[in-house]
Design a protein around this motif. Structure first.
Motif, PDB file in Angstrom:
ATOM      1  N   LEU A  22      41.972  40.956  41.569  1.00 12.40           N
ATOM      2  CA  LEU A  22      41.212  39.602  41.480  1.00 12.40           C
ATOM      3  C   LEU A  22      41.371  38.637  42.576  1.00 12.40           C
ATOM      4  O   LEU A  22      41.461  37.272  42.481  1.00 12.40           O
ATOM      5  CB  LEU A  22      41.853  38.657  40.185  1.00 12.40           C
ATOM      6  N   LYS A  23      41.246  39.279  43.755  1.00 14.52           N
ATOM      7  CA  LYS A  23      41.522  38.526  44.996  1.00 14.52           C
ATOM      8  C   LYS A  23      40.102  38.323  45.622  1.00 14.52           C
ATOM      9  O   LYS A  23      39.812  37.829  46.477  1.00 14.52           O
ATOM     10  CB  LYS A  23      42.512  39.258  45.902  1.00 14.52           C
ATOM     11  N   THR A  24      39.202  39.442  45.568  1.00  9.40           N
ATOM     12  CA  THR A  24      37.850  39.496  46.312  1.00  9.40           C
ATOM     13  C   THR A  24      36.576  39.600  45.241  1.00  9.40           C
ATOM     14  O   THR A  24      36.618  39.983  44.276  1.00  9.40           O
ATOM     15  CB  THR A  24      37.856  40.533  47.442  1.00  9.40           C
ATOM     16  N   VAL A  25      35.615  39.059  45.804  1.00  9.00           N
ATOM     17  CA  VAL A  25      34.298  39.236  44.964  1.00  9.00           C
ATOM     18  C   VAL A  25      33.192  39.733  45.800  1.00  9.00           C
ATOM     19  O   VAL A  25      33.165  39.556  47.195  1.00  9.00           O
ATOM     20  CB  VAL A  25      34.300  37.849  44.356  1.00  9.00           C
ATOM     21  N   HIS A  26      32.345  40.233  45.217  1.00  7.76           N
ATOM     22  CA  HIS A  26      31.021  40.790  45.762  1.00  7.76           C
ATOM     23  C   HIS A  26      29.769  40.382  45.047  1.00  7.76           C
ATOM     24  O   HIS A  26      29.838  40.982  43.845  1.00  7.76           O
ATOM     25  CB  HIS A  26      30.993  42.313  46.266  1.00  7.76           C
ATOM     26  N   ASP A  66      36.650  35.684  49.240  1.00  4.33           N
ATOM     27  CA  ASP A  66      37.523  35.423  48.416  1.00  4.33           C
ATOM     28  C   ASP A  66      37.253  34.859  46.782  1.00  4.33           C
ATOM     29  O   ASP A  66      36.267  34.268  46.848  1.00  4.33           O
ATOM     30  CB  ASP A  66      38.714  34.266  48.811  1.00  4.33           C
ATOM     31  N   PHE A  67      38.191  35.430  45.969  1.00  2.00           N
ATOM     32  CA  PHE A  67      37.493  35.193  44.626  1.00  2.00           C
ATOM     33  C   PHE A  67      38.283  33.781  44.127  1.00  2.00           C
ATOM     34  O   PHE A  67      39.443  33.745  44.027  1.00  2.00           O
ATOM     35  CB  PHE A  67      38.092  36.283  43.599  1.00  2.00           C
ATOM     36  N   ASP A  68      37.423  32.809  43.512  1.00  2.00           N
ATOM     37  CA  ASP A  68      38.037  31.556  43.089  1.00  2.00           C
ATOM     38  C   ASP A  68      37.287  31.527  41.608  1.00  2.00           C
ATOM     39  O   ASP A  68      36.206  31.177  41.540  1.00  2.00           O
ATOM     40  CB  ASP A  68      37.542  30.514  43.801  1.00  2.00           C
ATOM     41  N   PRO A  69      38.151  31.467  40.517  1.00  3.53           N
ATOM     42  CA  PRO A  69      37.970  31.251  39.247  1.00  3.53           C
ATOM     43  C   PRO A  69      37.246  30.040  38.901  1.00  3.53           C
ATOM     44  O   PRO A  69      36.392  29.864  37.750  1.00  3.53           O
ATOM     45  CB  PRO A  69      39.308  31.350  38.492  1.00  3.53           C
ATOM     46  N   SER A 314      47.667  39.909  36.250  1.00  4.00           N
ATOM     47  CA  SER A 314      46.368  39.253  35.280  1.00  4.00           C
ATOM     48  C   SER A 314      45.389  40.277  35.075  1.00  4.00           C
ATOM     49  O   SER A 314      44.795  40.789  36.276  1.00  4.00           O
ATOM     50  CB  SER A 314      46.118  37.994  35.711  1.00  4.00           C
ATOM     51  N   VAL A 315      44.979  40.580  33.801  1.00  5.44           N
ATOM     52  CA  VAL A 315      44.030  41.637  33.670  1.00  5.44           C
ATOM     53  C   VAL A 315      42.506  40.749  33.701  1.00  5.44           C
ATOM     54  O   VAL A 315      41.654  41.285  34.582  1.00  5.44           O
ATOM     55  CB  VAL A 315      44.061  42.339  32.240  1.00  5.44           C
ATOM     56  N   PHE A 316      42.425  39.535  32.986  1.00  6.31           N
ATOM     57  CA  PHE A 316      41.207  39.087  33.061  1.00  6.31           C
ATOM     58  C   PHE A 316      41.193  37.777  33.846  1.00  6.31           C
ATOM     59  O   PHE A 316      40.147  37.126  33.933  1.00  6.31           O
ATOM     60  CB  PHE A 316      40.921  38.576  31.564  1.00  6.31           C
ATOM     61  N   GLY A 317      42.119  37.453  34.650  1.00  5.01           N
ATOM     62  CA  GLY A 317      42.485  36.119  34.928  1.00  5.01           C
ATOM     63  C   GLY A 317      42.619  35.050  33.937  1.00  5.01           C
ATOM     64  O   GLY A 317      42.788  35.551  32.685  1.00  5.01           O
ATOM     65  N   ALA A 318      42.659  33.925  34.280  1.00  4.91           N
ATOM     66  CA  ALA A 318      43.178  32.775  33.227  1.00  4.91           C
ATOM     67  C   ALA A 318      42.419  31.899  32.955  1.00  4.91           C
ATOM     68  O   ALA A 318      41.519  31.379  33.737  1.00  4.91           O
ATOM     69  CB  ALA A 318      44.560  32.089  33.705  1.00  4.91           C
ATOM     70  N   ILE A 319      42.232  31.562  31.753  1.00  5.04           N
ATOM     71  CA  ILE A 319      41.347  30.427  31.112  1.00  5.04           C
ATOM     72  C   ILE A 319      42.354  29.023  31.392  1.00  5.04           C
ATOM     73  O   ILE A 319      43.629  29.469  30.976  1.00  5.04           O
ATOM     74  CB  ILE A 319      41.240  30.560  29.539  1.00  5.04           C
TER      75      ILE A 319
END
Length: 332
Positions: A22-26, A66-69, A314-319
């Motif tokens: 959950l650190k990077t995104v494409h 960088d991944f930002d929820p 964390s599997v899904f990230g947090a709400i």
């Protein structure tokens, strides 16, 4: 793999692949513009997304960020169908017992399910905006699946094959509006505002051994105003698994790709595991003390819902949401 929908100013957002940590995104718009488009042609699209996922995890892509929820919408910002079950019958039994209502024996054999609004989901960090605290604002921590096409009359085994993705849900409830609505005999409407979903939706294989019997075998953590109030195990006391819930939905109708099915409030018979909604805590207080002492949520309250794997990741990230008061509408 892990998929997200990024905010881009449109209704349906932009499909993206997120790394396992959950650190990077494409951004995946070269493969499919939206998650719904990917689900509509899953057999062709998903292998391409999986290849991108493998490249992202191995650091073999130069276009990652960088991944930002906070930049995420719900994985499906709007869906063709959202049906929420009540698979943890212990929760139903407690709530009914608190008001001295007997629970029909059929509830243990035939799933409860309602159809909710699916045109306006909230992202994982969007505020919960409501007009009145007096409505009885409550969070509900749940697990959900996203499906492919499930034909009418499918068996649980057939339905299981169409489970594409899993995610977490905060199925916000307005408890003080529920009794008068249910008394009308037509079910929930105003008492169920927009639901919220985790930053990412994951394919079942990401859960490994924790995905068995169409259940997620991990604790679901709810942290209210910074205090951990519950971590019931999602694989324990789930009377109806997701395959059974899907088959129930499809008894008389087809479920098309992009249908979302919720588990209902995750609840364990072991009260020491805490609670996934305030209503259950209040029910226990009513049963033990004759009065409910825990208040519902107030403006400014925060809720965090998350699921960690065996390694504590964390599997899904947090709400993560804050309850805010809606601005009063001015009359013209």
């Amino acid at each position: 793999m892990k998929l997200a929908t990024l905010k881009d100013g449109s209704r349906d957002g932009q499909l993206a692949v997120v790394s396992r940590d959950l650190k990077t995104v494409h951004v995946a718009d070269a493969i499919a513009p939206t998650l719904q488009a990917a689900l509509d042609d899953w057999a062709f699209i998903s292998p391409q997304l999986s290849d991108m996922y493998q490249m992202l995890n191995s650091g073999r892509t130069s276009r990652s960020a960088d991944f930002d929820p906070a930049n995420c919408m719900a994985p499906l910002p709007r869906a063709f169908q959202w049906a929420d079950g009540s698979a943890y019958v212990n929760h139903v039994e407690l709530v009914r017992k608190a008001r001295n209502a007997e629970m029909p024996a059929s509830f243990w054999e035939d799933p409860l399910m309602y159809q909710g609004g699916s045109d306006d989901f909230l992202g994982p960090m969007d505020d919960i905006v409501l007009a009145h605290e007096e409505w009885g604002i409550d969070f509900e921590a749940e697990v959900a699946v996203i499906t492919g096409d499930v034909p009418m009359g499918s068996t649980p085994d057939q339905a299981f094959q169409q489970i594409r993705l899993l995610m977490l849900v905060n199925d916000v409830s307005l408890r003080n509006l529920i009794p008068p609505e249910l008394a009308k005999g037509f079910g929930f409407l105003q008492s169920k505002p927009a639901s919220s979903f985790s930053p990412v939706a994951v394919t079942p294989d990401e859960l490994g051994e924790h995905w068995q019997e169409a259940k997620v075998h991990l604790p679901l953590r709810s942290t209210w105003n910074g205090k951990l109030v519950g971590q019931p195990h999602a694989g324990v006391d789930m009377v109806f698994n997701f395959a059974q819930l899907l088959a129930h939905l499809c008894k008389t109708r087809n479920a098309r790709a992009g249908t979302i099915i919720g588990s209902g409030t995750v609840s364990n018979k072991d009260a020491k595991r805490g609670y996934s909604c305030i209503a259950e805590k209040r029910a226990l207080e009513m049963i033990e003390d004759g009065v409910a002492s825990t208040p519902f949520m107030l403006f400014g309250d925060t809720i965090r819902i998350e699921m960690l794997d065996g390694a504590g990741k964390s599997v899904f990230g947090a709400i993560e949401q804050t309850v805010k008061q809606a601005e009063a509408k001015k009359s013209r």
